[in-house]
Design a protein around this motif. Structure first.
Motif, PDB file in Angstrom:
ATOM      1  N   SER A 214       0.825  -1.203   0.000  1.00 50.61           N
ATOM      2  CA  SER A 214       0.000   0.000   0.000  1.00 50.61           C
ATOM      3  C   SER A 214       0.861   1.255   0.000  1.00 50.61           C
ATOM      4  N   GLY A 228      -3.744  13.452  -3.622  1.00 55.07           N
ATOM      5  CA  GLY A 228      -4.808  12.931  -2.766  1.00 55.07           C
ATOM      6  C   GLY A 228      -4.756  11.420  -2.632  1.00 55.07           C
ATOM      7  N   GLU A 229      -4.545  10.726  -3.768  1.00 53.00           N
ATOM      8  CA  GLU A 229      -4.432   9.274  -3.744  1.00 53.00           C
ATOM      9  C   GLU A 229      -3.212   8.840  -2.941  1.00 53.00           C
ATOM     10  N   ARG A 232      -3.960   9.069   0.701  1.00 52.52           N
ATOM     11  CA  ARG A 232      -4.889   8.013   1.107  1.00 52.52           C
ATOM     12  C   ARG A 232      -4.168   6.683   1.286  1.00 52.52           C
ATOM     13  N   HIS A 233      -3.338   6.318   0.311  1.00 48.97           N
ATOM     14  CA  HIS A 233      -2.614   5.045   0.400  1.00 48.97           C
ATOM     15  C   HIS A 233      -1.586   5.065   1.535  1.00 48.97           C
ATOM     16  N   SER A 235      -1.628   6.837   4.316  1.00 54.66           N
ATOM     17  CA  SER A 235      -2.325   6.780   5.602  1.00 54.66           C
ATOM     18  C   SER A 235      -2.849   5.367   5.868  1.00 54.66           C
ATOM     19  N   ALA A 236      -3.390   4.727   4.814  1.00 52.95           N
ATOM     20  CA  ALA A 236      -3.903   3.367   4.965  1.00 52.95           C
ATOM     21  C   ALA A 236      -2.774   2.402   5.323  1.00 52.95           C
ATOM     22  N   ASN A 257       4.530   8.780   4.083  1.00 55.40           N
ATOM     23  CA  ASN A 257       3.418   9.648   4.463  1.00 55.40           C
ATOM     24  C   ASN A 257       3.837  11.108   4.449  1.00 55.40           C
TER      25      ASN A 257
END
Length: 404
Positions: A214, A228-229, A232-233, A235-236, A257
């Motif tokens: 990820s 943005g993507e 998101r990845h 943080s996930a 991050n």
């Protein structure tokens, strides 16, 4: 004596034979003396890049390199034996043999054994080594072929303990294939491979490796300008990792991050994540996740430089990139080229256009030789920033020489 201990003893013997301290060997190889000491004691399994660097620095003539494959096999055997010992119960016996259909056995899939899986896991390791020597186009067929083999093995009945290893290997191979397609500029196929990787790893319940893949999705999204993507990845990946990864891996996840947040314009979170990355790495010991690449202080400085570059702190960014470059092994030519482009951006920000062009030309040579579309994309972005300056003509002329 184990093969790991024998390797460490050989490193110590060669080092002392050349009257070098651990700190001096660390300076020659670019690795910390604490890590090298752990290698000599046989308390940590070294990566291939560490052994290659030691072999070169100590003038071993390939003696250390030749010992490494045996150590890898030994560690794999110990790791999987330990896993098997932790699990209770026995495997259910297979079906009785139907002697009347013995002639049809040749059409059935071969049984999956522990030795087969050991060899399969080593293939990925060797493919990653070749990635630094060959072009992405040359690597594509064997990497995707390896992935295809693993996916076919998932259709073959195997004991649970072996299936878990095959699932993890498939996820790791799919992630590597995704990176190859990213380097070739095909983001659609990259996305398909990442989907295969994540699906496989969900079955394997390997949270650590899933977080690793990820995070790489965040890296590729960031490179594509999808801030943005990327956030998101990234943080996930941190949330997914939990306590399932070592501090070294956690440091890298924070660094990924930080870079994503910096490119998204969230400087406060970026600096906070960068601080956590440094903190995790400082607290890290010798333990490393087996699938994690050699992330160290110098590699973290590369991420730090990117964050500082985004914040407009060009002089600080340049210093970080220079320190990062000093720690990259000579064999990792792509990584050196990527850092050279980053350093060129910092120099351009400082107004040192001539130096920026020199660094960029060096990077172009590597990217062209390796057929790296993603690398050339980084160069094009830098070239666009130079568009209003006379030096851009020199860069364009240099690119034309490769096109011819």
């Amino acid at each position: 004596m184990s093969l790991l201990a024998a390797l460490g003893a050989k490193v110590r013997e060669l080092r002392k034979g050349r009257a070098l301290t651990l700190m001096e060997l660390g300076e020659l190889t670019g690795y910390s003396w604490q890590h090298l000491g752990a290698v000599e004691r046989g308390s940590v399994a070294p990566s291939e890049s560490v052994i290659v660097a030691c072999d070169t620095a100590l003038g071993a003539g390939g003696a250390l390199n030749r010992m490494l494959p045996g150590v890898i096999r030994e560690q794999a055997h110990l790791r999987h034996s330990s896993e098997a010992a932790r699990r209770s119960g026995t495997e259910a016996p297979g079906a009785d043999v139907d002697w009347g259909r013995l002639s049809a056995c040749g059409k059935r899939a071969s049984g999956v054994t522990s030795a087969v899986v050991d060899d399969i896991e080593m293939i990925t390791m060797y493919q990653r080594r070749l990635y630094h020597e060959l072009t992405s186009t040359q690597m594509l067929v064997p990497v995707d072929g390896h992935l295809g083999l693993l996916l076919s093995l998932l259709e073959t009945p195997a004991p649970d303990r072996l299936r878990r290893r095959i699932v993890s290997a498939a996820g790791e191979a799919a992630g590597f294939s995704a990176w190859i397609w990213f380097d070739l500029g095909d983001h659609f196929k990259m996305g398909r491979r990442y989907g295969i990787a994540m699906d496989a790893l969900v079955e394997g319940e390997d949270r650590g490796l899933r977080s690793y893949i990820s995070a790489y999705q965040a890296v590729t999204a960031d490179a594509a300008g999808q801030a943005g993507e990327a956030v998101r990845h990234a943080s996930a990946a941190l949330d997914m990792a939990g306590r399932s990864v070592t501090r070294v891996t956690r440091s890298w996840l924070h660094a990924v991050n930080a870079a994503a947040c910096a490119h998204a314009g969230d400087s406060r979170t970026a600096l906070s994540q960068l601080g956590q990355a440094h903190g995790a790495l400082e607290e890290a010991g010798d333990e490393r996740d087996e699938w994690m690449y050699d992330f160290d202080h110098e590699r973290l400085l590369g991420y730090e430089g990117n964050c500082l570059l985004e914040l407009g702190r060009y002089a600080q960014a340049a210093r970080s990139f220079e320190h990062a470059l000093s720690g990259v092994p000579a064999t990792c030519v792509r990584r050196r080229a990527e850092l050279s482009v980053d350093l060129a951006q910092a120099r351009l920000g400082e107004g040192e256009t001539a130096e920026a062009v020199r660094l960029t030309r060096e990077a172009i040579t590597v990217f062209a030789q390796r057929g790296s579309s993603s690398g050339m994309s980084r160069v094009r972005q830098l070239r666009d920033r130079m568009a209003e300056q006379p030096a851009v003509r020199e860069l364009d002329d240099f690119v034309r020489t490769w096109q011819e």
